[in-house]
Every structure is written in C-alpha cells, then in structure tokens.
Design a protein around this motif. Sequence first.
Motif, short mmCIF file in Angstrom:
data_model
loop_
_atom_site.label_atom_id
_atom_site.label_comp_id
_atom_site.label_asym_id
_atom_site.label_seq_id
_atom_site.Cartn_x
_atom_site.Cartn_y
_atom_site.Cartn_z
N ASN A 1 -53.38 5.72 40.01
CA ASN A 1 -52.73 7.01 39.73
C ASN A 1 -51.67 6.86 38.63
OD1 ASN A 1 -54.25 8.46 41.58
ND2 ASN A 1 -52.79 8.11 43.24
N ILE A 2 -50.92 5.78 38.66
CA ILE A 2 -49.92 5.53 37.61
C ILE A 2 -50.64 5.26 36.29
CG2 ILE A 2 -48.21 3.87 36.77
CD1 ILE A 2 -47.28 3.52 39.64
N ASP A 3 -51.68 4.47 36.34
CA ASP A 3 -52.41 4.09 35.15
C ASP A 3 -52.96 5.30 34.40
OD1 ASP A 3 -53.33 1.93 33.51
OD2 ASP A 3 -55.36 2.27 34.27
N VAL A 4 -53.46 6.28 35.12
CA VAL A 4 -53.99 7.49 34.49
C VAL A 4 -52.88 8.21 33.71
CG1 VAL A 4 -54.83 9.83 35.00
CG2 VAL A 4 -55.89 7.86 36.09
N LEU A 5 -51.72 8.35 34.33
CA LEU A 5 -50.61 9.03 33.65
C LEU A 5 -50.10 8.22 32.46
CD1 LEU A 5 -48.66 10.42 36.72
CD2 LEU A 5 -50.12 11.68 35.13
N LEU A 6 -50.06 6.91 32.60
CA LEU A 6 -49.63 6.07 31.48
C LEU A 6 -50.59 6.20 30.31
CD1 LEU A 6 -48.52 2.80 33.34
CD2 LEU A 6 -47.04 4.50 32.26
N LYS A 7 -51.88 6.26 30.58
CA LYS A 7 -52.87 6.44 29.51
C LYS A 7 -52.69 7.80 28.84
CE LYS A 7 -56.53 3.57 31.45
NZ LYS A 7 -57.83 3.57 32.12
N GLN B 1 -40.15 -3.38 32.40
CA GLN B 1 -39.25 -3.58 31.26
C GLN B 1 -39.68 -2.72 30.07
OE1 GLN B 1 -39.33 -7.82 30.62
NE2 GLN B 1 -37.42 -8.09 31.76
N ALA B 2 -40.98 -2.70 29.81
CA ALA B 2 -41.48 -1.91 28.67
C ALA B 2 -41.25 -0.42 28.90
CB ALA B 2 -42.96 -2.21 28.45
N GLU B 3 -41.43 0.02 30.13
CA GLU B 3 -41.18 1.42 30.46
C GLU B 3 -39.72 1.77 30.21
OE1 GLU B 3 -42.62 4.39 31.86
OE2 GLU B 3 -44.34 3.44 30.94
N GLY B 4 -38.83 0.85 30.55
CA GLY B 4 -37.41 1.08 30.32
C GLY B 4 -37.13 1.29 28.84
N ALA B 5 -37.70 0.43 28.02
CA ALA B 5 -37.49 0.55 26.56
C ALA B 5 -38.10 1.85 26.03
CB ALA B 5 -38.11 -0.65 25.85
N LEU B 6 -39.27 2.21 26.52
CA LEU B 6 -39.91 3.44 26.06
C LEU B 6 -39.13 4.67 26.47
CD1 LEU B 6 -42.23 4.84 24.64
CD2 LEU B 6 -43.50 4.76 26.79
N ARG B 7 -38.67 4.70 27.70
CA ARG B 7 -37.90 5.85 28.17
C ARG B 7 -36.59 5.99 27.40
NH1 ARG B 7 -39.11 7.73 33.82
NH2 ARG B 7 -41.23 7.03 34.16
N MET B 8 -35.96 4.85 27.10
CA MET B 8 -34.72 4.93 26.31
C MET B 8 -35.03 5.45 24.91
SD MET B 8 -32.51 1.59 27.38
CE MET B 8 -31.34 1.94 26.08
N GLY B 9 -36.13 4.97 24.33
CA GLY B 9 -36.51 5.43 23.00
C GLY B 9 -36.83 6.91 22.98
N ALA C 1 -43.32 16.24 31.42
CA ALA C 1 -44.09 16.43 32.65
C ALA C 1 -44.77 15.11 33.06
CB ALA C 1 -45.13 17.53 32.47
N LEU C 2 -45.30 14.39 32.08
CA LEU C 2 -45.92 13.10 32.39
C LEU C 2 -44.89 12.10 32.91
CD1 LEU C 2 -48.38 12.80 29.38
CD2 LEU C 2 -49.01 13.01 31.80
N GLU C 3 -43.68 12.12 32.32
CA GLU C 3 -42.60 11.24 32.79
C GLU C 3 -42.27 11.53 34.25
OE1 GLU C 3 -41.00 8.72 31.19
OE2 GLU C 3 -42.35 9.00 29.51
N ASN C 4 -42.19 12.80 34.59
CA ASN C 4 -41.91 13.17 35.98
C ASN C 4 -43.04 12.72 36.90
OD1 ASN C 4 -39.46 14.35 35.31
ND2 ASN C 4 -40.36 16.37 35.03
N ARG D 1 -44.74 6.31 40.73
CA ARG D 1 -44.09 5.01 40.89
C ARG D 1 -43.53 4.89 42.31
NH1 ARG D 1 -38.47 4.06 38.47
NH2 ARG D 1 -37.80 2.84 40.20
N GLU D 2 -42.95 5.97 42.78
CA GLU D 2 -42.42 5.96 44.15
C GLU D 2 -43.54 5.74 45.17
OE1 GLU D 2 -40.04 8.93 47.19
OE2 GLU D 2 -39.93 9.32 45.04
#
Length: 190
Positions: A39-45, A93-101, A130-133, A139-140
């Motif tokens: 489910n996470i993978d689909v949203l990340l794609k 870690q990569a998600e953190g960098a992307l979200r900050m960017g 919306a995808l971030e949410n 993730r939870e």
Amino acid sequence: MSIVTMIVLGLIVVVLIYGVMLYNGLVQVKHAVAKAWANIDVLLKQRHDELPKLVETCKQYKQFEQDTLQRVIEARSQVHAAREAQDIPALGQAEGALRMGLGRLFAIAEAYPELKANESFLLLQSRISALENGIADRRELYNDAVNINNVRIEQFPDAILARMFNFPARPLLEFSQEEKTDVDMKTLFG
C-alpha cells in the motif's frame, strides 16, 4: 487400543492442531506486513510520477531557485532507489530529505504569484499533498503491522515456530528527526 495410547494420540493431535494454528497466525501476520508495504509502495510510485511534473512546472519560472529543485530531484531519486531495494531504513532517510525539499519548494513558491496562480502547479501541489497524507496514513498501518509481526515472533510459543520456519523481524518505517520539524521560514526568506 488401550486408553493410554488413545490419550497419547489425542495429545499429539491437539499439539499438532495448536502448532498449525500458531504457524498460520504467523503467516497471516507476515502477509499483513507485505500488504501494508504494498500500500505504501503504490503511493510512493504515484508521487514519484508526479514530482517531475511539479519540477518542470517550477522550471518555467526562470528565476525559481534551482538549488531547491535539484534537492527535490535528488531526494526523489534516493526514495526511488530505497523503495526498489525495499531498504526501509534508507527509505525513511530519503523520505525525510524529500519532504523537507518539498516543504521548501512549496514555501518558496509563495514568493512567485504567477506560479501560485498556475493551474498546473496548484493541481500538482494538491495531488502531492494528498499523496503525502496517504503515505503518512499507510506508514502508520505498516508500522502497526510490523509491530504485531515483531511481537509475535518474540513471544513464546510463537518464537519457537518463528525460528524453525525463519520468520524474520521487520524494520519500522521511521523518518529522520529533521523531517519531523517544521520548515524555518526565516531561513527560507532571510
């Protein structure tokens, strides 16, 4: 057949049924983790596919901060690589960098009225938010499934079967501390 033999056979059957139930429970938990990851993978794609469109929209404004766009592109690449490798710690870690960017990109976009009014930008910003949410929600759920898995494989008597049949512990998807902090607007526009 003697009564003792029947009792021994009955106990063996009960132990086998109990073992099968434990094994099936472990399999169910293992697949719940895989499902949560999918489910996470689909949203990340989906987000991975939207980010180049956002970057291209911002590039139309020549004066837009190129360093921020480059950070988003690099972070997107890191998220993609970690996702493909299913490296959960690296993904965090990569998600953190992307979200900050992305936070920085959206904050800087406030200084460009034409960009803020651009229909494509607004649509992409809304879609990515919306995808971030959705990713945060998934993730939870993933971390809940991982927690259940990890507890089950450590509890007795499940631990015996988990070791016998090689049911591994799974890593939680955690984001870096800097990703959890708010964007400092003074440093962005200072």
